[in-house]
Design an enzyme around this catalytic site. Sequence first.
Site, PDB file in Angstrom:
ATOM      1  N   GLU A  96       0.865  -1.176   0.000  1.00  0.00           N
ATOM      2  CA  GLU A  96       0.000   0.000   0.000  1.00  0.00           C
ATOM      3  C   GLU A  96       0.904   1.229   0.000  1.00  0.00           C
ATOM      4  O   GLU A  96       1.535   1.544   1.006  1.00  0.00           O
ATOM      5  CB  GLU A  96      -0.881  -0.029   1.256  1.00  0.00           C
ATOM      6  CG  GLU A  96      -1.714   1.204   1.489  1.00  0.00           C
ATOM      7  CD  GLU A  96      -2.291   1.264   2.901  1.00  0.00           C
ATOM      8  OE1 GLU A  96      -2.410   2.385   3.440  1.00  0.00           O
ATOM      9  OE2 GLU A  96      -2.602   0.199   3.480  1.00  0.00           O
ATOM     10  N   ARG A 121       0.926  10.098   1.320  1.00  0.00           N
ATOM     11  CA  ARG A 121       1.495  11.071   2.257  1.00  0.00           C
ATOM     12  C   ARG A 121       2.608  11.885   1.606  1.00  0.00           C
ATOM     13  O   ARG A 121       3.008  12.922   2.127  1.00  0.00           O
ATOM     14  CB  ARG A 121       2.058  10.358   3.491  1.00  0.00           C
ATOM     15  CG  ARG A 121       1.005   9.642   4.315  1.00  0.00           C
ATOM     16  CD  ARG A 121       1.621   8.926   5.491  1.00  0.00           C
ATOM     17  NE  ARG A 121       0.724   7.919   6.032  1.00  0.00           N
ATOM     18  CZ  ARG A 121       1.002   7.132   7.048  1.00  0.00           C
ATOM     19  NH1 ARG A 121       2.168   7.233   7.662  1.00  0.00           N
ATOM     20  NH2 ARG A 121       0.130   6.243   7.472  1.00  0.00           N
ATOM     21  N   LYS A 165     -10.685  -1.100   7.131  1.00  0.00           N
ATOM     22  CA  LYS A 165      -9.453  -0.774   7.843  1.00  0.00           C
ATOM     23  C   LYS A 165      -9.835  -0.310   9.249  1.00  0.00           C
ATOM     24  O   LYS A 165     -10.886   0.311   9.443  1.00  0.00           O
ATOM     25  CB  LYS A 165      -8.728   0.346   7.096  1.00  0.00           C
ATOM     26  CG  LYS A 165      -7.395   0.795   7.705  1.00  0.00           C
ATOM     27  CD  LYS A 165      -6.868   1.973   6.897  1.00  0.00           C
ATOM     28  CE  LYS A 165      -5.608   2.582   7.492  1.00  0.00           C
ATOM     29  NZ  LYS A 165      -4.383   1.913   7.071  1.00  0.00           N
TER      30      LYS A 165
END
Length: 214
Positions: A45, A49, A133
């Site tokens: 993943e 960011r 998640k």
Amino acid sequence: MNVNDMSVIERLANSVVVPVVVLDKAEDAIPTAKAMYAGGIDTMEITFRTACAPEAIKAVAENCPEVLVGAGTVLNLEQCKKAIEMGAKFIVSPGYSEEVVSWCVENEIPVLPGCVTPTEIMLALNHGLNLIKFFPANVYGGLNAMKNLSAPFVGIKFVPTGGVNASNIKEYIDAPFIHAVGGSWVCAKADINAGNWDKITQLCKEARQAAKGE
């Protein structure tokens, strides 16, 4: 079943650990993917960011077909669409975005929204999602919280991230309501920046062994 026949959801479970990868340079994406693959982990993943995330996703998607690459820290629909355009095969968000979830469901793209409350889980269920998640897991009650949430929401499974590491991964993976775990300890940003590929491979091997209790 060969890897190519597995669904994205099955491959996440098969990988056990879904590494959360933060890259400062897109050129580090391929060696990171290969290092993790050598350690037995074939999913990653790449998080939004950092600015190079789209190019990093594209690099892995085009050059490492054996690795299932997704996009993480997807905060809005613009990022989501960009990630898919670049070759991401799944979308992960730290929280619940109705806009992102709706678009992914409509376009049959696997999406894991971050859900830590009953209300958020119900929103996900309304879209037919049963895999979510749970972040940050260590802040929102960890295994005990997920165990209690799984009682009213039968069939829901979690991918916890935050506070999961080699010392507690088996406890997480052994729980029936855990699908896989997310974490960056197998591919620390410092190791990526330093080009410590052998260390990343070893950490991935150790994570999978720890999950199996070896």
